[in-house]
Design a protein around this motif. Structure first.
Motif, PDB file in Angstrom:
ATOM      1  N   ASP A 165      -4.275 -20.359 -24.146  1.00  0.00           N
ATOM      2  CA  ASP A 165      -4.388 -21.062 -25.426  1.00  0.00           C
ATOM      3  C   ASP A 165      -5.628 -21.937 -25.442  1.00  0.00           C
ATOM      4  O   ASP A 165      -6.348 -22.004 -26.431  1.00  0.00           O
ATOM      5  CB  ASP A 165      -3.135 -21.905 -25.688  1.00  0.00           C
ATOM      6  N   ARG A 199      -6.503 -29.047 -21.530  1.00  0.00           N
ATOM      7  CA  ARG A 199      -5.392 -29.987 -21.399  1.00  0.00           C
ATOM      8  C   ARG A 199      -4.326 -29.431 -20.449  1.00  0.00           C
ATOM      9  O   ARG A 199      -4.532 -28.380 -19.820  1.00  0.00           O
ATOM     10  CB  ARG A 199      -4.810 -30.311 -22.779  1.00  0.00           C
ATOM     11  N   GLU A 238      -2.082 -27.460 -20.350  1.00  0.00           N
ATOM     12  CA  GLU A 238      -1.444 -26.182 -20.718  1.00  0.00           C
ATOM     13  C   GLU A 238      -2.192 -25.045 -20.028  1.00  0.00           C
ATOM     14  O   GLU A 238      -1.812 -24.622 -18.968  1.00  0.00           O
ATOM     15  CB  GLU A 238      -1.416 -25.997 -22.237  1.00  0.00           C
ATOM     16  N   TRP A 290      -0.186 -18.094 -23.610  1.00  0.00           N
ATOM     17  CA  TRP A 290       0.618 -18.072 -24.841  1.00  0.00           C
ATOM     18  C   TRP A 290       0.480 -16.703 -25.514  1.00  0.00           C
ATOM     19  O   TRP A 290      -0.626 -16.293 -25.885  1.00  0.00           O
ATOM     20  CB  TRP A 290       0.178 -19.182 -25.791  1.00  0.00           C
ATOM     21  N   ASP A 334      -0.992 -16.577 -29.295  1.00  0.00           N
ATOM     22  CA  ASP A 334      -2.443 -16.754 -29.374  1.00  0.00           C
ATOM     23  C   ASP A 334      -3.154 -15.466 -28.957  1.00  0.00           C
ATOM     24  O   ASP A 334      -4.102 -15.016 -29.603  1.00  0.00           O
ATOM     25  CB  ASP A 334      -2.905 -17.901 -28.457  1.00  0.00           C
ATOM     26  N   TRP A 354       5.031 -14.310 -31.526  1.00  0.00           N
ATOM     27  CA  TRP A 354       4.620 -14.547 -30.137  1.00  0.00           C
ATOM     28  C   TRP A 354       5.061 -13.334 -29.290  1.00  0.00           C
ATOM     29  O   TRP A 354       4.231 -12.644 -28.725  1.00  0.00           O
ATOM     30  CB  TRP A 354       5.217 -15.870 -29.620  1.00  0.00           C
ATOM     31  N   TYR A 356       8.180 -20.449 -33.371  1.00  0.00           N
ATOM     32  CA  TYR A 356       7.016 -21.331 -33.560  1.00  0.00           C
ATOM     33  C   TYR A 356       6.506 -21.257 -35.003  1.00  0.00           C
ATOM     34  O   TYR A 356       5.689 -22.072 -35.412  1.00  0.00           O
ATOM     35  CB  TYR A 356       5.890 -20.962 -32.589  1.00  0.00           C
ATOM     36  N   TRP A 383       2.497 -21.457 -37.067  1.00  0.00           N
ATOM     37  CA  TRP A 383       2.061 -22.597 -36.261  1.00  0.00           C
ATOM     38  C   TRP A 383       0.783 -23.239 -36.801  1.00  0.00           C
ATOM     39  O   TRP A 383      -0.196 -22.545 -37.057  1.00  0.00           O
ATOM     40  CB  TRP A 383       1.863 -22.095 -34.823  1.00  0.00           C
ATOM     41  N   PHE A 443      -1.328 -19.919 -37.634  1.00  0.00           N
ATOM     42  CA  PHE A 443      -1.571 -18.833 -36.683  1.00  0.00           C
ATOM     43  C   PHE A 443      -1.112 -17.470 -37.215  1.00  0.00           C
ATOM     44  O   PHE A 443      -1.677 -16.449 -36.873  1.00  0.00           O
ATOM     45  CB  PHE A 443      -0.809 -19.099 -35.373  1.00  0.00           C
ATOM     46  N   GLU A 474      -8.427 -25.849 -32.331  1.00  0.00           N
ATOM     47  CA  GLU A 474      -7.004 -25.541 -32.496  1.00  0.00           C
ATOM     48  C   GLU A 474      -6.546 -25.871 -33.920  1.00  0.00           C
ATOM     49  O   GLU A 474      -5.833 -25.105 -34.548  1.00  0.00           O
ATOM     50  CB  GLU A 474      -6.203 -26.381 -31.495  1.00  0.00           C
ATOM     51  N   MET A 506      -1.889 -32.718 -29.764  1.00  0.00           N
ATOM     52  CA  MET A 506      -2.077 -31.266 -29.875  1.00  0.00           C
ATOM     53  C   MET A 506      -3.423 -31.065 -30.521  1.00  0.00           C
ATOM     54  O   MET A 506      -3.509 -30.793 -31.707  1.00  0.00           O
ATOM     55  CB  MET A 506      -0.991 -30.676 -30.789  1.00  0.00           C
ATOM     56  N   HIS A 540      -9.647 -23.392 -28.761  1.00  0.00           N
ATOM     57  CA  HIS A 540      -8.452 -22.575 -28.963  1.00  0.00           C
ATOM     58  C   HIS A 540      -8.900 -21.368 -29.794  1.00  0.00           C
ATOM     59  O   HIS A 540      -9.326 -21.536 -30.926  1.00  0.00           O
ATOM     60  CB  HIS A 540      -7.476 -23.391 -29.814  1.00  0.00           C
TER      61      HIS A 540
HETATM   62  C1  BGC Z   1      -0.244 -24.014 -27.626  1.00  0.00           C
HETATM   63  C2  BGC Z   1      -0.383 -22.987 -28.711  1.00  0.00           C
HETATM   64  C3  BGC Z   1       0.868 -22.185 -28.658  1.00  0.00           C
HETATM   65  C4  BGC Z   1       1.955 -23.122 -29.091  1.00  0.00           C
HETATM   66  C5  BGC Z   1       3.286 -22.550 -29.353  1.00  0.00           C
HETATM   67  C6  BGC Z   1       0.869 -24.920 -28.022  1.00  0.00           C
HETATM   68  O1  BGC Z   1       1.065 -25.975 -27.213  1.00  0.00           O
HETATM   69  O2  BGC Z   1      -1.404 -24.665 -27.334  1.00  0.00           O
HETATM   70  O3  BGC Z   1      -1.559 -22.419 -28.900  1.00  0.00           O
HETATM   71  O4  BGC Z   1       0.863 -20.964 -29.260  1.00  0.00           O
HETATM   72  O5  BGC Z   1       2.048 -24.232 -28.260  1.00  0.00           O
HETATM   73  O6  BGC Z   1       3.495 -22.690 -30.640  1.00  0.00           O
END
Ligand code: BGC
Length: 748
Positions: A332, A336, A338, A342, A345, A401, A452, A455, A586, A630, A646, A651
């Motif tokens: 993603d 950070r 993460e 994902w 994405d 997803w 999600y 998003w 998204f 993002e 966030m 991204h």
């Molecule tokens: C990520 C996204 C991801 C999402 C889920 C986030 O924290 O950075 O890009 O798809 O969570 O919705």
């Protein structure tokens, strides 16, 4: 690799890199020598002091619960009579901070290594030197390393022998490397050294990226270089990295007075700016400092440029979004806490990705992990490799997803035309559809579940992340699309897919009955507590009449052909009601320009492409972005930030507009009955504002080019089709010609 003993240290030194070494002699007449190595954690290795291979961050990131890659090195030239092999391993993804639940030791709480040295003699005899209790373990000058937190290299640290290695048990299968190599790709010189209003010294590399900074300095004994990094400066020009959340990204070097090249060995950062928190007592010479961009060794195949600098910058940002986030797995974001695979994405960007780069091998590895992590009932999680330490927990099983399981194999098949891609993934694809079939509370729809959603859509309201579009509608729409892809994939493979054909029909029919009224979505869909646990009343209403919902109706053929024009008109109306802008997140964004073009509204699509107010693609460009953001408005109009929480500036999801640049502006689209660019449409849609377009794509079937330019009111086209391919050229005035290999010129 045969079953070989994994080894670990007799003493766990949390966070530190450890060196596993062995001295061995060889007999006379050696013909060749190879070493196979892997680790839990990330490693680098040396034979007689010489580093093996050019890869970094080996063995790479796989679903460690199931499999770990190993690398093989030919060391024939490095071997002497008496030899020393050293393997340094640091926590990396498997052991360091990662993921969500406290995010540490997701796979193991210590590093381990495994190695096999195969010596082949002239007479055909073989000898093996494998990891076992005869190897010795010592500490390393890398006294701390962590993917999120950073690294410390202490040049003054004298390695301490911890003792003989101890046998370790690792249940994951060892597999030869399946993915691309991860390599240092380019070195980037600093643009300037800034002293911020707060008085901090910050180096600007002019480009947001993934990798690390390399210092080539001497300094005095015990002096330090300490750095932290950032993607943006705040509105006053001060250093800002609160959006990294808990990921410290701190790199420390303790100098020993010798001139050395200092760079992290077992971690990486996402950054454009680097703050010098400590620096030796000498002027900062920017010639001694370089940023090193690191990513998977994917080969660039696509190029696009035009006469509008802001669109060129957008395209540049898309490319850098991909470089930054294709580091062994599709992530993603790279900065950070993460940096996770994902699935959503990856899915929304993969078509663009395959037009920019050859991503076949890159995705084949990741799809292999996706297959391994698919649950018995067909569920696909939101993240792959799943990164919960608590293995009873998992990311959401969400529409759009989990659909990565069908969409990505299909996109790879379109790009490369190899049935094997579909054959390898067909079971997974069917199982995901079967999961969708069982997940919904009503037959032929996916109602319920915790998704999600759309998003980060701008209709989310306030600081919300899940857009206004009803999740039930999104989930059922993707269910229909997935069933349809399984049918098409099955047809390519010669499989009997009558069951899925029937299913697709029924899902579409039920979708129309449940969600539509006179061909348009009903207005509101209330959510249940299960769908939005703990949400306030406002959040419990989700809408049918949104831009994203209409986009999905058109993209997935959920309305009838006769209804398309009315749906497209409604979409235009919603866009105009939203200030002539997109409200999509998204889910809707990757498709919105395409459906407008398909419905004869290319002018409106161009209007959205050129829009520069939030939300729009050019908003971030005009706010200095060098990668994709993002959030549409990661930096708000007043210069403040969308949130600390966030807010990544790297991204790639919204970079999915890239495939509209290739596919509509330049007009190159592969035909599904000629996958791998054996057959294509070349239908450029020139736009005077762009002036000209030069686009080339080096497909598996050869180089395709679509170039056009305006001269007065006339447009000149030059189209090149590779030999062995067939292209249907469709010009804006409706002129159509089917051609084979060669270069063709037209004026309209
Ligand atoms: C990520 C996204 C991801 C999402 C889920 C986030 O924290 O950075 O890009 O798809 O969570 O919705």
């Amino acid at each position: 690799m045969k079953k070989i003993q994994w080894i670990k240290s007799p003493e766990n030194k949390e966070g530190a890199a450890l060196t596993f070494s062995k001295i061995f002699e060889i007999s006379e007449n050696l013909k060749s020598a190879t070493v196979k190595i892997s680790s839990v954690g990330v490693y680098n290795a040396f034979v007689n002091g010489e580093r093996l291979g050019e890869q970094v961050l080996t063995p790479g990131y796989t679903s460690y619960v199931h499999r770990i890659q190993y690398q093989a090195y030919d060391v024939t030239e490095k071997i002497q009579k008496s030899n020393k092999i050293e393997i340094s391993a640091a926590p990396g993804w498997a052991v360091g901070h990662l993921g969500y639940d406290g995010g540490k030791n997701v796979f193991a709480d210590h590093v381990s290594v495994v190695a096999e040295i195969e010596l082949t003699y002239e007479n055909g005899e073989k000898e093996f030197v494998n990891t076992d209790a005869t190897w010795s373990v010592s500490t390393n000058k890398v006294t701390y390393s962590d993917i999120y937190m950073g690294e410390t290299f202490d040049a003054l640290h004298e390695p301490e022998v911890l003792g003989a290695a101890v046998a370790d048990e690792i249940s994951a299968a060892l597999v030869a490397q399946v993915g691309e190599d991860i390599k240092e790709q380019e070195r980037i010189a600093p643009v300037e050294l800034i002293t911020t209003p707060k008085g901090e010294r910050v180096i600007d590399f002019g480009q947001n990226m993934t990798g690390y900074v390399e210092f080539n300095v001497r300094g005095k004994k015990r002096e330090k270089i300490v750095t932290t990094c950032a993607e943006v400066l705040d509105k006053d020009g001060n250093f800002y990295n609160d959006n990294y959340r808990t990921a410290k990204n701190e790199v420390t070097y303790i100098l020993d007075g010798k001139k050395r090249v200092y760079k992290p060995q077992f971690t990486f950062q996402g950054f454009r700016y680097v703050r010098l928190d400590e620096y030796p007592d000498m002027p900062v010479n920017l010639d001694d400092i370089r940023a090193v961009a690191v990513h998977s060794d994917i080969r660039r195949i696509g190029y696009f440029s035009c006469g509008e600098e802001r669109i060129n910058q957008l395209y540049h940002n898309i490319i850098w979004g991909q470089k930054s986030n294709y580091l062994d797995i599709p992530t993603d974001c790279p900065q950070r806490d993460e940096r996770l695979g994902w699935t959503g994405d990856a899915q929304v960007f993969c078509r663009t990705a395959a037009m920019n780069y050859d991503v076949r091998k890159f995705f084949e590895k990741w799809l292999g992990d996706l297959r391994l992590e698919q649950r018995a009932d067909g569920a696909i999680y939101g993240v792959c490799p799943e990164a919960y330490k608590d293995k009873t927990r998992h990311s959401r099983i969400s529409a759009a997803w989990g659909d990565a399981a069908v969409i990505i194999p299909w996109e790879l098949y379109r790009a490369y035309g190899d049935k094997k891609i579909l054959a390898d993934n067909f079971e997974m694809m069917k199982k995901w559809v079967n999961y969708q079939r069982s997940a919904g509370s009503e037959e032929y729809l996916w109602l319920g579940g915790y998704h999600y959603g759309d998003w980060l859509a701008m209709d989310a309201g306030g600081e919300g992340c899940v857009g206004a579009t009803a999740n039930d509608l999104i989930a059922s729409a993707f269910y229909a699309n997935a069933a349809d892809i399984v049918v098409r994939a099955g047809e390519v493979l010669g499989e009997d897919v009558s069951e899925y054909r029937e299913l697709h029909k029924k899902v579409v029919a039920k979708f129309r009955r449940y969600f539509l009224e006179n061909g348009l979505p009903k207005a509101e869909f209330p959510l249940t507590e299960e769908q939005a646990p703990g949400r306030g009343v406002v959040d419990k209403i989700r809408l049918g009449m949104t831009q994203t919902a209409l986009v999905l109706l058109l993209r997935f053929n959920l309305c009838t052909k006769a209804q398309r024009a009315a749906v497209a008109d409604k979409l235009e109306e919603l866009i105009m009601n939203f200030g002539g802008k997109m409200s999509t997140g998204f889910v809707g964004t990757p498709y919105i320009l395409h459906v407008l073009t398909e419905c004869g509204k290319t002018e409106l699509a161009y209007k959205l492409l050129f829009a520069n107010e939030n939300p729009s693609w050019l908003y971030s460009v005009e706010h200095g972005a060098t990668t994709m953001w993002e959030h549409w408005n990661g930096i708000k109009e007043d210069g403040s930030f969308w949130s600390d929480d966030m807010n990544s500036y790297n991204h790639y999801a919204y970079g999915s507009v890239g495939d509209w640049l290739y596919g509509v502006v330049a007009g190159i689209t592969v035909c599904e009955d000629g996958a791998g660019y054996k057959k294509m449409h070349i239908a450029p849609r020139p736009c005077k504002k762009l002036g000209f377009v030069n686009c080339e794509m080096n497909t598996v079937n050869g180089k395709v080019e679509s170039n056009w330019y305006y001269k007065g009111e006339k447009v000149y086209f030059e189209i090149t089709v590779p030999h062995g391919a067939e292209a249907k050229i469709i010009l804006p005035n409706g002129y159509t010609q089917t051609v084979n290999g060669g270069t063709y010129h037209f004026v309209v």
